[in-house]
Design an enzyme around this catalytic site. Structure first.
Site, PDB file in Angstrom:
ATOM      1  N   GLU A  35       0.818  -1.210   0.000  1.00  0.00           N
ATOM      2  CA  GLU A  35       0.000   0.000   0.000  1.00  0.00           C
ATOM      3  C   GLU A  35       0.856   1.267   0.000  1.00  0.00           C
ATOM      4  O   GLU A  35       0.533   2.244  -0.674  1.00  0.00           O
ATOM      5  CB  GLU A  35      -0.966   0.006   1.191  1.00  0.00           C
ATOM      6  CG  GLU A  35      -2.093  -1.006   1.085  1.00  0.00           C
ATOM      7  CD  GLU A  35      -3.005  -0.761  -0.106  1.00  0.00           C
ATOM      8  OE1 GLU A  35      -3.014   0.362  -0.651  1.00  0.00           O
ATOM      9  OE2 GLU A  35      -3.716  -1.698  -0.511  1.00  0.00           O
ATOM     10  N   TYR A 118      -6.068   6.691   4.359  1.00  0.00           N
ATOM     11  CA  TYR A 118      -6.247   5.677   3.325  1.00  0.00           C
ATOM     12  C   TYR A 118      -5.501   4.395   3.686  1.00  0.00           C
ATOM     13  O   TYR A 118      -6.064   3.293   3.662  1.00  0.00           O
ATOM     14  CB  TYR A 118      -5.761   6.180   1.953  1.00  0.00           C
ATOM     15  CG  TYR A 118      -5.606   5.031   0.995  1.00  0.00           C
ATOM     16  CD1 TYR A 118      -6.722   4.486   0.369  1.00  0.00           C
ATOM     17  CD2 TYR A 118      -4.368   4.412   0.792  1.00  0.00           C
ATOM     18  CE1 TYR A 118      -6.604   3.372  -0.455  1.00  0.00           C
ATOM     19  CE2 TYR A 118      -4.246   3.308  -0.029  1.00  0.00           C
ATOM     20  CZ  TYR A 118      -5.365   2.796  -0.644  1.00  0.00           C
ATOM     21  OH  TYR A 118      -5.259   1.678  -1.429  1.00  0.00           O
ATOM     22  N   ASP A 136      -9.574   5.769  -2.581  1.00  0.00           N
ATOM     23  CA  ASP A 136      -8.475   6.326  -3.369  1.00  0.00           C
ATOM     24  C   ASP A 136      -9.075   7.018  -4.593  1.00  0.00           C
ATOM     25  O   ASP A 136     -10.299   7.126  -4.732  1.00  0.00           O
ATOM     26  CB  ASP A 136      -7.448   5.252  -3.745  1.00  0.00           C
ATOM     27  CG  ASP A 136      -7.955   4.278  -4.807  1.00  0.00           C
ATOM     28  OD1 ASP A 136      -9.176   4.294  -5.119  1.00  0.00           O
ATOM     29  OD2 ASP A 136      -7.145   3.505  -5.340  1.00  0.00           O
ATOM     30  N   CYS A 191     -13.422   1.578 -15.134  1.00  0.00           N
ATOM     31  CA  CYS A 191     -13.968   2.935 -14.985  1.00  0.00           C
ATOM     32  C   CYS A 191     -12.817   3.935 -14.881  1.00  0.00           C
ATOM     33  O   CYS A 191     -12.669   4.662 -13.901  1.00  0.00           O
ATOM     34  CB  CYS A 191     -14.863   2.989 -13.750  1.00  0.00           C
ATOM     35  SG  CYS A 191     -15.918   4.460 -13.658  1.00  0.00           S
ATOM     36  N   CYS A 201     -18.383  -2.990 -18.081  1.00  0.00           N
ATOM     37  CA  CYS A 201     -18.655  -2.695 -16.670  1.00  0.00           C
ATOM     38  C   CYS A 201     -19.773  -3.575 -16.117  1.00  0.00           C
ATOM     39  O   CYS A 201     -20.865  -3.634 -16.681  1.00  0.00           O
ATOM     40  CB  CYS A 201     -19.038  -1.230 -16.518  1.00  0.00           C
ATOM     41  SG  CYS A 201     -19.369  -0.776 -14.796  1.00  0.00           S
ATOM     42  N   CYS A 207     -25.683   2.307 -13.396  1.00  0.00           N
ATOM     43  CA  CYS A 207     -24.778   3.461 -13.279  1.00  0.00           C
ATOM     44  C   CYS A 207     -25.524   4.769 -13.536  1.00  0.00           C
ATOM     45  O   CYS A 207     -26.090   4.982 -14.616  1.00  0.00           O
ATOM     46  CB  CYS A 207     -23.621   3.312 -14.262  1.00  0.00           C
ATOM     47  SG  CYS A 207     -22.513   4.740 -14.283  1.00  0.00           S
TER      48      CYS A 207
END
Length: 291
Positions: A35, A118, A136, A191, A201, A207
């Site tokens: 990370e 985060y 994020d 996306c 998707c 959406c």
């Protein structure tokens, strides 16, 4: 409009990338290292360095026992090398105060040096399978489109962004953690900011952006990060000299990397202030702890 958690997690199970820090046997330390490395750095550049890093320093105490110079050298060309020093500092605290095991609790993680909102939530979710909103850039974009019908996310707001993702998560820990990973993967693979692959998707039908006719993003212009000619580039060139040398070097060696002396000296000074370089008693320059 929005996100069907079941549909999205099934998609993730089928198409999610096979990354080493997602393996079942990967420790929480491995997740934490990944990370930190993945912040502002693409997966393809991180993966080989992460593998080398974990082979060399499989537990926090191993990293903590190494010098800062070794850590900066091993960071290689990942960029933003202060992250290496922050990880070194966090490893020392984990080794000394947490039995060499990365904590699982968000607040305890946040108390570690250099660990922000985060990263703390990403470790809780991805290493320990906990319910925690992980936000994020990719997740913000997915939520902006799928939930709010906007072309992209506006300026970050920690409170609002966390609340948006929190509202999407299932109540149970494991499904929530899986959805956090799936949201991130959807933003990274499908996306995307430019040329989203909407036909691929899994949540296309729900959406809000599709239903609104895919309006263009109309919010504040985003800053595009330049690299060429910036202090970041010059700092990297200066560090490259030290990473490629066996020991301390004269300033004349460093002066060769950049033509503009004012910028070069400013960058050299900033590296000293950040603890990424040290000056020896006789005026040479070295990686921290390597003189």
């Amino acid at each position: 409009m929005g996100v069907d958690a079941d549909v999205l997690t099934e998609w993730f199970d089928e198409v999610g990338r096979d990354l080493p820090w997602r393996e079942a046997e990967c420790t929480a330390w491995g997740v934490l290292v990944s990370e930190i490395m993945l912040q502002q750095t693409p997966v393809a550049r991180v993966q080989p360095i992460w593998l080398d890093w974990m082979a060399r320093w499989p537990v926090p105490s191993a990293l903590a026992a190494s010098s800062q110079g070794e850590v900066v050298r091993a960071w290689g060309k990942l960029g933003y090398p202060r992250r290496a020093l922050r990880l070194h500092a966090a490893a020392a605290v984990i080794a000394a105060e947490h039995g060499d095991v990365v904590p699982s609790d968000v607040d305890t993680l946040l108390a570690l040096p250099g660990i922000g909102a985060y990263t703390a939530r990403a470790v809780a979710a991805f290493a320990y399978g906990k319910r925690a909103p992980v936000v994020d850039t990719n997740v913000r974009r997915v939520v902006a489109r799928a939930v709010h019908g906007a072309g992209d996310a506006g300026p970050p707001s920690n409170t609002r962004d966390m609340a948006d993702v929190e509202a999407l998560l299932p109540p149970e820990d494991a499904p929530a953690a899986k959805l956090s990973a799936a949201l991130m993967e959807l933003g990274a693979l499908v996306c995307t900011a430019r040329s989203p692959r909407c036909a691929d998707c899994p949540i296309y039908d729900d959406c809000a952006w599709q239903h609104a006719g895919r309006p263009a993003y109309a919010g504040p212009a985003k800053q595009v990060q330049k690299f060429a000619g910036t202090d970041r580039q010059v700092r990297g060139l200066l560090l490259d000299v030290l990473r490629g040398s066996e020991g301390p070097v004269e300033k004349a060696r460093l002066d060769l990397v950049w033509h503009e002396s004012g910028q070069r000296d400013r960058c050299l000074d900033s590296l000293l202030v950040d603890g990424l370089l040290e000056q020896t008693g006789d005026g040479l320059f070295a990686l921290p702890g390597e003189h």
